[in-house]
Design a protein around this motif. Structure first.
Motif, mmCIF file in Angstrom:
data_model
loop_
_atom_site.group_PDB
_atom_site.id
_atom_site.type_symbol
_atom_site.label_atom_id
_atom_site.label_comp_id
_atom_site.label_asym_id
_atom_site.label_seq_id
_atom_site.Cartn_x
_atom_site.Cartn_y
_atom_site.Cartn_z
ATOM 1 N N GLU A 142 80.280 47.262 57.687
ATOM 2 C CA GLU A 142 79.475 46.269 56.889
ATOM 3 C C GLU A 142 78.227 46.333 57.346
ATOM 4 O O GLU A 142 77.317 45.698 56.929
ATOM 5 C CB GLU A 142 80.012 45.215 56.400
ATOM 6 N N SER A 195 72.015 42.629 56.660
ATOM 7 C CA SER A 195 72.487 42.740 55.435
ATOM 8 C C SER A 195 71.240 42.937 54.242
ATOM 9 O O SER A 195 71.618 43.682 53.191
ATOM 10 C CB SER A 195 73.548 41.613 54.979
ATOM 11 N N ARG A 217 70.497 46.626 53.529
ATOM 12 C CA ARG A 217 71.227 47.505 52.856
ATOM 13 C C ARG A 217 71.027 47.882 51.503
ATOM 14 O O ARG A 217 70.683 47.119 50.856
ATOM 15 C CB ARG A 217 72.822 47.028 53.009
#
Length: 128
Positions: A111, A117, A120
């Protein structure tokens, strides 16, 4: 009845159309080697080249897996890639690690770190 123009009449503007059947005609571009293979298969099965191509396509479609829906292809590819990555990572991790630490490392590698994040593109964007 289908009207066909007279070949001898030069004033005729309608095209000449002859219907040989209800099936669509499809041109297929093949290499010489593939054409020779199809011709050999056709001769062995006593078929014309056209009939042999039809039969070979039918046989191929019968044994080929059905194509997935267009929207699920990307998702299934991503899932498959993640499964492969997890499998490879598990093989590289120290077997003496506790299970929760192994899962944390695998999750962090697949991840990515939480601080990235927002970068992404494969994850849904969080609404603020």
């Amino acid at each position: 009845m289908i009207g066909v123009s007279d070949f001898g009449n030069k004033d005729s503007t309608s095209p000449v159309r002859r219907r040989t059947g209800l099936d669509a005609v499809s041109a297929v571009k093949m290499t010489e080697v593939l054409t020779a293979s199809v011709d050999a298969w056709a001769e062995a099965h006593q078929l014309s080249r056209s009939d042999a191509i039809c039969k070979l396509v039918e046989l191929g479609l019968r044994i080929a897996p059905a194509a997935p829906a267009s929207g699920s292809t990307v998702a299934s590819d991503a899932t498959r890639l993640e499964e492969l990555a997890v499998h490879e990572i598990e093989g590289l991790l120290d077997p003496a690690l506790p299970e929760d630490e192994r899962e944390r490392r695998i999750r962090r590698l697949t991840e990515g770190p939480p601080e990235f994040s927002h970068e992404r593109i494969d994850l849904p964007k969080h609404r603020t």
